[in-house]
Design a protein around this motif. Structure first.
Motif, PDB file in Angstrom:
ATOM      1  N   ASP A 165     -22.410   1.385  -5.117  1.00 18.76           N
ATOM      2  CA  ASP A 165     -23.523   0.012  -4.707  1.00 18.76           C
ATOM      3  C   ASP A 165     -24.369   1.241  -5.290  1.00 18.76           C
ATOM      4  OD1 ASP A 165     -22.314  -2.321  -4.439  1.00 18.76           O
ATOM      5  OD2 ASP A 165     -22.452  -1.577  -2.023  1.00 18.76           O
ATOM      6  N   ASP A 166     -24.228   2.657  -5.831  1.00 20.58           N
ATOM      7  CA  ASP A 166     -25.073   3.386  -6.220  1.00 20.58           C
ATOM      8  C   ASP A 166     -26.108   3.376  -7.079  1.00 20.58           C
ATOM      9  OD1 ASP A 166     -24.681   4.682  -3.803  1.00 20.58           O
ATOM     10  OD2 ASP A 166     -24.264   6.708  -5.089  1.00 20.58           O
ATOM     11  N   ALA A 167     -25.819   2.071  -7.897  1.00 25.70           N
ATOM     12  CA  ALA A 167     -26.404   1.778  -9.894  1.00 25.70           C
ATOM     13  C   ALA A 167     -25.945  -0.242  -9.466  1.00 25.70           C
ATOM     14  CB  ALA A 167     -25.530   2.203 -10.874  1.00 25.70           C
ATOM     15  N   LEU A 226     -12.499   9.947  -9.626  1.00 23.54           N
ATOM     16  CA  LEU A 226     -13.059   9.322 -11.110  1.00 23.54           C
ATOM     17  C   LEU A 226     -12.090   8.026 -10.929  1.00 23.54           C
ATOM     18  CD1 LEU A 226     -14.559   8.650 -13.316  1.00 23.54           C
ATOM     19  CD2 LEU A 226     -13.534  10.078 -14.937  1.00 23.54           C
ATOM     20  N   GLU A 227     -10.570   7.891 -10.902  1.00 23.03           N
ATOM     21  CA  GLU A 227     -10.354   6.577 -11.004  1.00 23.03           C
ATOM     22  C   GLU A 227     -10.073   5.998 -10.770  1.00 23.03           C
ATOM     23  OE1 GLU A 227      -5.918   7.037 -12.619  1.00 23.03           O
ATOM     24  OE2 GLU A 227      -5.995   9.232 -13.559  1.00 23.03           O
ATOM     25  N   ALA A 228     -10.305   6.453  -8.931  1.00 22.04           N
ATOM     26  CA  ALA A 228     -10.424   5.391  -7.259  1.00 22.04           C
ATOM     27  C   ALA A 228     -11.994   5.057  -7.883  1.00 22.04           C
ATOM     28  CB  ALA A 228     -10.395   6.493  -6.086  1.00 22.04           C
ATOM     29  N   LEU A 229     -13.131   5.522  -8.106  1.00 22.78           N
ATOM     30  CA  LEU A 229     -13.766   5.307  -8.149  1.00 22.78           C
ATOM     31  C   LEU A 229     -14.283   3.869  -9.445  1.00 22.78           C
ATOM     32  CD1 LEU A 229     -17.062   4.808  -8.067  1.00 22.78           C
ATOM     33  CD2 LEU A 229     -17.538   6.452  -9.481  1.00 22.78           C
ATOM     34  N   ILE A 230     -13.105   4.611 -10.830  1.00 24.62           N
ATOM     35  CA  ILE A 230     -13.569   2.753 -11.102  1.00 24.62           C
ATOM     36  C   ILE A 230     -12.408   2.119 -10.774  1.00 24.62           C
ATOM     37  CG2 ILE A 230     -12.017   2.538 -13.405  1.00 24.62           C
ATOM     38  CD1 ILE A 230     -11.817   5.193 -14.407  1.00 24.62           C
ATOM     39  N   ARG A 231     -11.994   2.225  -9.945  1.00 22.34           N
ATOM     40  CA  ARG A 231     -10.977   0.641  -9.530  1.00 22.34           C
ATOM     41  C   ARG A 231     -11.837  -0.094  -8.395  1.00 22.34           C
ATOM     42  NH1 ARG A 231      -6.437   4.323  -9.917  1.00 22.34           N
ATOM     43  NH2 ARG A 231      -6.990   5.417  -8.122  1.00 22.34           N
ATOM     44  N   GLN A 232     -12.748   0.419  -7.445  1.00 19.88           N
ATOM     45  CA  GLN A 232     -13.659  -0.029  -6.941  1.00 19.88           C
ATOM     46  C   GLN A 232     -14.554  -1.196  -7.615  1.00 19.88           C
ATOM     47  OE1 GLN A 232     -15.470   4.112  -4.791  1.00 19.88           O
ATOM     48  NE2 GLN A 232     -13.687   3.812  -3.716  1.00 19.88           N
ATOM     49  N   ILE A 233     -15.307   0.200  -9.049  1.00 22.88           N
ATOM     50  CA  ILE A 233     -16.432  -0.518  -9.471  1.00 22.88           C
ATOM     51  C   ILE A 233     -16.110  -1.188  -9.924  1.00 22.88           C
ATOM     52  CG2 ILE A 233     -17.652  -0.496 -11.967  1.00 22.88           C
ATOM     53  CD1 ILE A 233     -18.176   2.701 -10.893  1.00 22.88           C
ATOM     54  N   ARG A 234     -14.040  -1.543 -10.714  1.00 25.89           N
ATOM     55  CA  ARG A 234     -13.771  -2.759 -10.655  1.00 25.89           C
ATOM     56  C   ARG A 234     -13.688  -3.924  -9.519  1.00 25.89           C
ATOM     57  NH1 ARG A 234      -7.941  -3.042 -11.269  1.00 25.89           N
ATOM     58  NH2 ARG A 234      -8.278  -2.536  -8.392  1.00 25.89           N
ATOM     59  N   SER A 290     -15.535  -4.530  -7.405  1.00 27.71           N
ATOM     60  CA  SER A 290     -16.765  -4.325  -6.957  1.00 27.71           C
ATOM     61  C   SER A 290     -17.684  -6.018  -7.518  1.00 27.71           C
ATOM     62  CB  SER A 290     -17.791  -3.425  -7.053  1.00 27.71           C
ATOM     63  OG  SER A 290     -18.615  -3.310  -8.334  1.00 27.71           O
ATOM     64  N   GLY A 291     -17.206  -6.354  -8.834  1.00 26.64           N
ATOM     65  CA  GLY A 291     -17.692  -6.745  -9.696  1.00 26.64           C
ATOM     66  C   GLY A 291     -18.565  -6.213 -10.813  1.00 26.64           C
ATOM     67  N   LYS A 292     -19.307  -4.975 -10.241  1.00 24.11           N
ATOM     68  CA  LYS A 292     -20.364  -4.530 -11.206  1.00 24.11           C
ATOM     69  C   LYS A 292     -20.592  -3.942 -12.474  1.00 24.11           C
ATOM     70  CE  LYS A 292     -22.721  -2.454  -7.446  1.00 24.11           C
ATOM     71  NZ  LYS A 292     -23.842  -2.995  -7.982  1.00 24.11           N
ATOM     72  N   PRO A 293     -20.435  -4.529 -13.375  1.00 19.73           N
ATOM     73  CA  PRO A 293     -20.798  -3.877 -15.232  1.00 19.73           C
ATOM     74  C   PRO A 293     -19.966  -2.656 -15.194  1.00 19.73           C
ATOM     75  CG  PRO A 293     -22.433  -5.637 -14.821  1.00 19.73           C
ATOM     76  CD  PRO A 293     -21.856  -5.045 -13.699  1.00 19.73           C
ATOM     77  N   ASP A 298     -14.595 -10.971 -17.631  1.00 21.90           N
ATOM     78  CA  ASP A 298     -15.799 -10.327 -18.214  1.00 21.90           C
ATOM     79  C   ASP A 298     -16.909  -9.381 -17.987  1.00 21.90           C
ATOM     80  OD1 ASP A 298     -14.652 -13.600 -17.863  1.00 21.90           O
ATOM     81  OD2 ASP A 298     -15.381 -13.857 -16.762  1.00 21.90           O
ATOM     82  N   ASN A 299     -16.278  -8.300 -16.988  1.00 19.53           N
ATOM     83  CA  ASN A 299     -17.632  -7.371 -17.202  1.00 19.53           C
ATOM     84  C   ASN A 299     -16.565  -5.972 -17.277  1.00 19.53           C
ATOM     85  OD1 ASN A 299     -15.809  -7.727 -15.163  1.00 19.53           O
ATOM     86  ND2 ASN A 299     -17.807  -6.853 -12.995  1.00 19.53           N
ATOM     87  N   ILE A 300     -15.982  -5.734 -18.371  1.00 16.70           N
ATOM     88  CA  ILE A 300     -15.765  -4.461 -18.145  1.00 16.70           C
ATOM     89  C   ILE A 300     -15.142  -3.729 -19.801  1.00 16.70           C
ATOM     90  CG2 ILE A 300     -14.225  -2.111 -17.691  1.00 16.70           C
ATOM     91  CD1 ILE A 300     -13.483  -3.555 -14.804  1.00 16.70           C
ATOM     92  N   LEU A 301     -16.127  -3.306 -20.586  1.00 19.62           N
ATOM     93  CA  LEU A 301     -16.085  -3.011 -21.979  1.00 19.62           C
ATOM     94  C   LEU A 301     -15.963  -1.710 -22.317  1.00 19.62           C
ATOM     95  CD1 LEU A 301     -16.058  -4.165 -25.256  1.00 19.62           C
ATOM     96  CD2 LEU A 301     -18.597  -3.847 -25.007  1.00 19.62           C
ATOM     97  N   THR A 302     -15.018  -1.707 -22.846  1.00 17.26           N
ATOM     98  CA  THR A 302     -14.604   0.117 -23.317  1.00 17.26           C
ATOM     99  C   THR A 302     -13.742   0.116 -24.348  1.00 17.26           C
ATOM    100  OG1 THR A 302     -11.800  -0.447 -23.154  1.00 17.26           O
ATOM    101  CG2 THR A 302     -12.949   0.006 -21.048  1.00 17.26           C
TER     102      THR A 302
END
Length: 226
Positions: free
Chosen positions: A52-54, A76-84, A86-89, A164-168
């Motif tokens: 939620d910081d961004a 960092l990997e844990a944060l990536i899973r949290q972002i996923r 959360s549904g944030k792009p 629908d919301n993660i692009l690499t």
């Protein structure tokens, strides 16, 4: 709209002098979309409190390997899973592309086929796309559910989508000819084979599709479905 940049490495000082560091390169690529940027230097263990910081997230490239033993990689990997979750792009480029794959169950390794250096051509939905690349590591096993959006004979998993919301993206839409020229001067010799250095140097003036990929990245960060 606030884009959180997770910086996973630093460009060589001579490149920074001419082009800025990785966050500055992305800010230029994504200019004109109304984004505000905040950078967390995760490579130095500087992390946000959470997703939620961004409003959306971007993970940069790095000279490090995602399989190396660094204290900042597990969080960092844990944060990536949290972002996923959360549904944030989220968008990842090069190292960012690889660490997202690893965090979500894929496999990354030093590719036996060697380096991709400079301008490369990818098949993106049947259309050719030219982008600058700089990598030896590759995603060799996709996480479950990941979709391939672009590839070539050298790099099967050059662009991936998750939901629908993660692009690499494995290549670098933020790298201009100036950046590639600096890397050829300051990071290639003794590391990248001479024939690849020569080919990349010859192709420095050839056009690339950075702007088009920047538009695609911006659309994802704004919440448009992939």
């Amino acid at each position: 709209m606030k884009i959180g940049i997770l910086q996973t490495g630093y460009a060589p000082d001579p490149v920074v002098e001419t082009s800025g560091d990785y966050p500055a390169m992305f800010a230029r690529l994504l200019d004109g979309h109304g984004f505000d940027f905040q950078t967390w230097e995760v490579v130095d263990n500087q992390f946000p409190d959470g997703p939620d910081d961004a409003d959306a997230w971007l993970i940069t490239g790095s000279r490090h390997g995602v399989y190396e033993d660094h204290a900042w990689l597990p969080p960092l990997e844990a944060l990536i899973r949290q972002i996923r979750d959360s549904g944030k792009p989220m968008v990842g480029v090069c190292f960012g592309h690889q660490i997202i794959a690893q965090a979500l169950g894929g496999k990354v390794e030093k590719f036996q086929g060697g380096w991709a250096t400079g301008r490369q051509t990818y098949d993106m939905g049947g259309a050719p796309v030219q982008l600058n690349a700089w990598h030896q590591d590759q995603v060799v096993q996709r996480p479950e559910g990941a979709r391939v959006l672009a590839s070539n004979d050298f790099c099967e998993n050059a662009m991936l989508a998750y939901g629908d919301n993660i692009l690499t993206i494995q290549p670098h839409p933020e790298f201009t000819a100036t950046v590639i020229g600096g890397l050829l001067d300051y990071r290639a010799k003794g590391v990248v084979p001479d024939d690849l250095i020569a080919r990349a140097t010859e192709n420095l003036t050839q056009p690339v599709d950075n702007a088009a990929l920047g538009q695609k990245m911006a659309a994802v960060l704004k919440g448009e479905k992939i």
